[in-house]
Design a protein around this motif. Structure first.
Motif, PDB file in Angstrom:
ATOM      1  N   THR A 148       5.829  34.431  26.814  1.00  0.00           N
ATOM      2  CA  THR A 148       6.007  35.776  26.253  1.00  0.00           C
ATOM      3  C   THR A 148       4.862  36.066  25.304  1.00  0.00           C
ATOM      4  O   THR A 148       4.468  35.199  24.521  1.00  0.00           O
ATOM      5  CB  THR A 148       7.338  35.865  25.444  1.00  0.00           C
ATOM      6  OG1 THR A 148       8.426  35.706  26.337  1.00  0.00           O
ATOM      7  CG2 THR A 148       7.469  37.195  24.715  1.00  0.00           C
ATOM      8  N   ASP A 161       5.598  25.751  19.652  1.00  0.00           N
ATOM      9  CA  ASP A 161       6.571  26.516  20.445  1.00  0.00           C
ATOM     10  C   ASP A 161       6.270  28.007  20.370  1.00  0.00           C
ATOM     11  O   ASP A 161       6.445  28.732  21.349  1.00  0.00           O
ATOM     12  CB  ASP A 161       7.989  26.263  19.914  1.00  0.00           C
ATOM     13  CG  ASP A 161       8.422  24.823  20.116  1.00  0.00           C
ATOM     14  OD1 ASP A 161       8.361  24.347  21.262  1.00  0.00           O
ATOM     15  OD2 ASP A 161       8.796  24.165  19.109  1.00  0.00           O
ATOM     16  N   ILE A 162       5.853  28.458  19.195  1.00  0.00           N
ATOM     17  CA  ILE A 162       5.547  29.886  18.989  1.00  0.00           C
ATOM     18  C   ILE A 162       4.362  29.999  18.031  1.00  0.00           C
ATOM     19  O   ILE A 162       4.306  29.293  17.017  1.00  0.00           O
ATOM     20  CB  ILE A 162       6.757  30.636  18.357  1.00  0.00           C
ATOM     21  CG1 ILE A 162       7.984  30.566  19.280  1.00  0.00           C
ATOM     22  CG2 ILE A 162       6.396  32.107  18.057  1.00  0.00           C
ATOM     23  CD1 ILE A 162       9.260  31.113  18.659  1.00  0.00           C
ATOM     24  N   LEU A 191       6.319  25.932  14.654  1.00  0.00           N
ATOM     25  CA  LEU A 191       5.843  27.314  14.559  1.00  0.00           C
ATOM     26  C   LEU A 191       4.507  27.322  13.836  1.00  0.00           C
ATOM     27  O   LEU A 191       4.328  26.626  12.834  1.00  0.00           O
ATOM     28  CB  LEU A 191       6.849  28.167  13.777  1.00  0.00           C
ATOM     29  CG  LEU A 191       8.323  28.020  14.182  1.00  0.00           C
ATOM     30  CD1 LEU A 191       9.198  28.936  13.322  1.00  0.00           C
ATOM     31  CD2 LEU A 191       8.531  28.349  15.655  1.00  0.00           C
ATOM     32  N   GLY A 244      10.873  27.703  22.352  1.00  0.00           N
ATOM     33  CA  GLY A 244      10.424  28.927  21.676  1.00  0.00           C
ATOM     34  C   GLY A 244      11.160  30.145  22.217  1.00  0.00           C
ATOM     35  O   GLY A 244      11.583  31.027  21.455  1.00  0.00           O
ATOM     36  N   GLU A 245      11.345  30.192  23.534  1.00  0.00           N
ATOM     37  CA  GLU A 245      12.068  31.323  24.143  1.00  0.00           C
ATOM     38  C   GLU A 245      13.511  31.371  23.638  1.00  0.00           C
ATOM     39  O   GLU A 245      14.031  32.436  23.298  1.00  0.00           O
ATOM     40  CB  GLU A 245      12.072  31.196  25.679  1.00  0.00           C
ATOM     41  CG  GLU A 245      10.739  31.488  26.338  1.00  0.00           C
ATOM     42  CD  GLU A 245      10.290  32.946  26.196  1.00  0.00           C
ATOM     43  OE1 GLU A 245      11.119  33.828  25.941  1.00  0.00           O
ATOM     44  OE2 GLU A 245       9.071  33.191  26.315  1.00  0.00           O
ATOM     45  N   VAL A 271       4.788  33.012  22.755  1.00  0.00           N
ATOM     46  CA  VAL A 271       5.832  32.005  22.931  1.00  0.00           C
ATOM     47  C   VAL A 271       5.369  31.058  24.032  1.00  0.00           C
ATOM     48  O   VAL A 271       4.951  31.504  25.105  1.00  0.00           O
ATOM     49  CB  VAL A 271       7.186  32.658  23.290  1.00  0.00           C
ATOM     50  CG1 VAL A 271       8.280  31.603  23.353  1.00  0.00           C
ATOM     51  CG2 VAL A 271       7.531  33.733  22.267  1.00  0.00           C
ATOM     52  N   ARG A 272       5.419  29.757  23.723  1.00  0.00           N
ATOM     53  CA  ARG A 272       4.766  28.806  24.622  1.00  0.00           C
ATOM     54  C   ARG A 272       5.714  27.810  25.287  1.00  0.00           C
ATOM     55  O   ARG A 272       5.276  27.020  26.119  1.00  0.00           O
ATOM     56  CB  ARG A 272       3.707  28.023  23.836  1.00  0.00           C
ATOM     57  CG  ARG A 272       2.609  28.915  23.207  1.00  0.00           C
ATOM     58  CD  ARG A 272       1.441  28.078  22.801  1.00  0.00           C
ATOM     59  NE  ARG A 272       0.367  28.807  22.137  1.00  0.00           N
ATOM     60  CZ  ARG A 272      -0.609  29.473  22.761  1.00  0.00           C
ATOM     61  NH1 ARG A 272      -0.622  29.534  24.077  1.00  0.00           N
ATOM     62  NH2 ARG A 272      -1.557  30.067  22.061  1.00  0.00           N
ATOM     63  N   SER A 273       6.980  27.771  24.885  1.00  0.00           N
ATOM     64  CA  SER A 273       7.867  26.723  25.421  1.00  0.00           C
ATOM     65  C   SER A 273       9.276  27.274  25.619  1.00  0.00           C
ATOM     66  O   SER A 273       9.645  28.280  25.004  1.00  0.00           O
ATOM     67  CB  SER A 273       7.932  25.549  24.432  1.00  0.00           C
ATOM     68  OG  SER A 273       8.617  25.968  23.263  1.00  0.00           O
ATOM     69  N   HIS A 327       1.603  30.592  28.136  1.00  0.00           N
ATOM     70  CA  HIS A 327       2.524  31.442  27.361  1.00  0.00           C
ATOM     71  C   HIS A 327       3.575  32.004  28.309  1.00  0.00           C
ATOM     72  O   HIS A 327       3.283  32.330  29.453  1.00  0.00           O
ATOM     73  CB  HIS A 327       1.762  32.591  26.685  1.00  0.00           C
ATOM     74  CG  HIS A 327       0.984  33.445  27.646  1.00  0.00           C
ATOM     75  ND1 HIS A 327      -0.277  33.098  28.070  1.00  0.00           N
ATOM     76  CD2 HIS A 327       1.295  34.599  28.288  1.00  0.00           C
ATOM     77  CE1 HIS A 327      -0.712  34.006  28.917  1.00  0.00           C
ATOM     78  NE2 HIS A 327       0.222  34.936  29.081  1.00  0.00           N
ATOM     79  N   ILE A 332       3.440  37.863  18.864  1.00  0.00           N
ATOM     80  CA  ILE A 332       3.922  36.487  19.051  1.00  0.00           C
ATOM     81  C   ILE A 332       3.502  35.970  20.418  1.00  0.00           C
ATOM     82  O   ILE A 332       3.448  36.721  21.394  1.00  0.00           O
ATOM     83  CB  ILE A 332       5.455  36.343  18.867  1.00  0.00           C
ATOM     84  CG1 ILE A 332       6.229  37.297  19.796  1.00  0.00           C
ATOM     85  CG2 ILE A 332       5.842  36.538  17.423  1.00  0.00           C
ATOM     86  CD1 ILE A 332       7.727  37.003  19.828  1.00  0.00           C
ATOM     87  N   ILE A 361      13.559  32.742  19.965  1.00  0.00           N
ATOM     88  CA  ILE A 361      13.403  34.191  19.727  1.00  0.00           C
ATOM     89  C   ILE A 361      14.621  34.963  20.233  1.00  0.00           C
ATOM     90  O   ILE A 361      15.038  35.950  19.642  1.00  0.00           O
ATOM     91  CB  ILE A 361      12.076  34.771  20.297  1.00  0.00           C
ATOM     92  CG1 ILE A 361      11.952  34.603  21.801  1.00  0.00           C
ATOM     93  CG2 ILE A 361      10.862  34.237  19.558  1.00  0.00           C
ATOM     94  CD1 ILE A 361      10.884  35.503  22.425  1.00  0.00           C
TER      95      ILE A 361
END
Ligand SMILES: Cc1cc2nc3c(=O)[nH]c(=O)nc-3n(C[C@H](O)[C@H](O)[C@H](O)COP(=O)(O)OP(=O)(O)OC[C@H]3O[C@@H](n4cnc5c(N)ncnc54)[C@H](O)[C@@H]3O)c2cc1C
Ligand code: SF4
Ligand code: SF4
Length: 411
Positions: free
Chosen positions: A85, A286-287, A203, A315-316, A310-312, A83, A308, A319
Motif C-alpha cells: 500500500t 513494516d511501515i 515503524l 503492516g497491513e 506499507v511493506r508487510s 510495497h 505511508i 493500518i
C-alpha cells in the motif's frame, strides 16, 4: 577488492557508524555511546569488545550491512522497493495530528498498538529531560507516553541502545526509529530468535539524514543561548511542519520556520553514513511514513498529511486495525512516481549510492554489504559522467580527511 569493516573500530574510523546504539546494548552498557567533538554519537572503548560481541555486532551494524526484508507477492518499485500500500494517511485524533512531526501516523500507530494490547510498550526516542537539545531512548508504555514523545529529532539519536533492555522484558513491543536502526534490528533477527518473536511492529520515517549536534548548536548561537539554559528544544511539530522552537528555563521563547532552518543545505552537517545510505526508505520495516510536499519542501503550514508505504502483512493488519478504531485516517492512493516528486533528494541519492560506495572501496575503505536494495540496477541508470563525479567526489572527501574520523577519546 570490495570488503566490509573487520572491526567496530574500523566502522567508526571509516565514518560508517551512525551511532545507532547497538554497541551499547550488546555489551550491556560496558561500551557506551558518547558525543564526539564532531557532534556524533559513537561507541567508546571499542577495543574492549569480546570476540563474540564484536562478531555479533559486525553481523548487524548499519556500517557493515544493509538488507531489505522483502515480501513476496507485493509490488516492487526500483526506487521505493516492495510495497503493498502507498497512500495518504494521518492520525484520527486532531491532538495527535497537531503535536506530531507531520500527520502523526507514527505516533497514532504506536498509540494504537499500546491501546489495543498488541504490544506492552514502544521503543523510540524523546528529548533528554536534562539536555532537551539532545535525545534519549525511551520505552513508552501508555498511549499518552507515545504522544508525549512525538516529533522528529534531527540530531544524533541512539534508539538501539535500549534494544536489549526491551528484548529482556520478554514482552511484545514495537519500535519506531530510522531506517538504519530498523535495518540493524532486521539483521539482528537472523542471529537472535527473540527479535522476531518480540519486536512485532517496526515503524520508520523516510529519512533524509541525521544532522550532527553542531547543526543544533549553531541555532543556539544564533539565538545567543547556552545549552544549559534550555527547557525545550522542538525541531518541528505543533503544526506541519510547525516551528522549530527553543524555550529557556527563565521563560524566553525563540522560533524559526522549517524553511529557515533547512534552506542552506551546506549547514545541514549530515553524518557521513547518511551520504552513503543504501536504505533511507525503510525497506526492513513494516511501515514507512513520509512527508508529502510536492517538489520536496513545504510552502507553508498545513493540517498534516503523511504518505505511508506499507511493506508487510503485519503492516497491513496494523493500518486496518488502526483505521477501524478511528486512530488512523486514510486519504487517496499515492503512486511511486508521485513519491518521487515528494522526495526528489531520495531519488537522487538512491541512484548515486552505488557509485559512492564504489568510491569508498576504490580508496581502500570498507563498503556496506547491501542486499535486496537494487543499487546496482539503479546505478545502471546513471550517466557515465555522473557516476565518475560521484566516485571521485568520495575519493576527494577521503583524501581531504572529511570521511574518516578519530575514535572517541577515553575519559
Ligand atoms: C533525521 C530525520 C530525517 C528525516 N528526513 C525525511 C525525509 O527526507 N523525507 C521525509 O519524507 N521525511 C523525513 N523525515 C520524517 C518526517 O520528519 C516525519 O518524521 C515523518 O513524516 C513521520 O511523521 P509523523 O507525524 O508520523 O511522526 P510522529 O508521529 O511525530 O512520530 C515520530 C516518531 O519518530 C521517533 N523519532 C523522531 N526522531 C527520531 C530519530 N532521529 N531517530 C529515531 N526515532 C526518531 C519519535 O520518537 C516518534 O515516535 C525525517 C525525520 C527525521 C527524524
Ligand atoms: S552504527 Fe551502531 S552498531 Fe555500528 S558501530 Fe555505530 S553504534 Fe555500533
Ligand atoms: S540517512 Fe540513512 S544512515 Fe542517515 S540517519 Fe537516515 S536511515 Fe540512518
Amino acid at each position: 577488492m570490495t570488503r566490509t569493516a573487520k572491526s567496530i573500530s574500523e566502522v567508526v574510523t571509516s565514518g560508517l557508524c551512525i551511532g545507532c546504539g547497538l554497541c551499547e546494548a550488546i555489551t550491556e552498557r560496558r561500551v557506551q555511546m558518547t558525543m564526539t567533538p564532531l557532534g556524533g554519537l559513537r561507541p567508546d572503548s571499542v577495543d574492549t569488545f569480546t570476540s563474540e560481541e564484536e562478531d555479533r555486532l559486525l553481523s548487524c551494524c548499519p556500517g557493515v550491512v544493509a538488507r531489505a526484508r522483502p515480501q513476496t507477492d507485493v509490488a516492487q518499485d526500483m526506487i521505493w522497493g516492495h510495497h503493498s500500500t502507498m497512500r495518504y494517511a494521518w492520525a484520527g485524533a486532531p491532538e495527535v495530528r497537531f503535536k506530531s512531526a507531520t500527520g502523526g501516523v507514527l505516533s497514532a500507530l504506536g498509540m494504537h498498538l499500546v491501546e489495543s494490547g498488541t504490544v506492552d510498550f514502544v521503543l523510540h526516542v524523546a528529548p533528554d529531560p536534562d539536555h532537551p537539545m539532545r535525545s534519549t531512548w525511551v520505552m513508552s508504555e501508555t498511549a499518552q507516553d507515545v504522544l508525549d514523545h512525538a516529533g522528529s529529532r534531527y540530531g544524533p539519536t541512539a534508539p538501539l541502545a535500549g534494544f536489549m533492555t526491551a528484548l529482556e522484558r520478554g514482552q511484545p513491543f514495537a519500535i519506531i526509529a530510522k531506517p538504519c536502526d530498523v535495518g540493524a534490528v532486521h539483521a539482528l533477527s537472523r542471529v537472535d530468535g527473540r527479535v522476531d518473536q518480540l519486536c512485532v511492529a517496526r515503524l520508520v520515517m523516510v529519512c533524509g539524514g541525521q544532522s550532527r549536534l553542531g547543526k543544533s548548536r549553531k541555532l543556539l548561537d544564533e539565538f545567543g543561548l547556552e545549552e544549559d539554559e534550555l527547557s525545550l528544544f522542538r525541531y518541528r511539530g505543533h503544526g506541519n511542519p510547525g516551528l522549530t522552537t527553543v524555550e529557556t528555563k527563565d521563560g524566553r521563547k525563540f522560533e524559526k520556520t522549517y524553511q529557515e532552518l533547512w534552506e542552506d543545505e551546506g549547514s545541514w552537517e549530515l553524518e557521513t553514513r547518511c551520504k552513503l545510505c543504501p536504505d533511507a526508505l525503510g525497506e526492513a520495516a513494516d511501515i514507512a511514513a513520509a512527508d508529502v510536499w510536492p517538489g520536496g519542501g513545504p510552502i507553508g503550514e498545513d493540517d498534516g498529511f503523511n504518505g505511508i508505504i506499507v511493506r508487510s502483512p503485519a503492516g497491513e493488519a496494523l493500518i486496518e486495525s488502526a483505521e477501524s478504531a478511528g486512530n488512523l485516517m486514510f486519504g487517496g492512493a499515492i503512486t511511486p512516481r508521485e513519491f518521487d516528486d515528494f522526495q526528489p533528494h531520495q531519488v537522487r541519492k538512491k541512484h548515486a549510492v552505488h557509485a559512492r560506495l564504489t568510491g569508498l572501496s576504490q580508496a581502500g575503505f570498507p563498503m556496506i554489504d547491501t542486499q535486496g536494495l537494487r543499487l546496482e540496477e539503479l546505478d545502471a541508470h546513471l550517466q557515465t559522467e555522473a557516476r565518475t563525479t560521484q566516485i571521485s567526489g568520495i575519493k576527494e572527501r577521503i583524501a581531504s580527511g572529511r570521511i574518516g574520523e578519530p575514535l572517541p577519546e577515553k575519559d
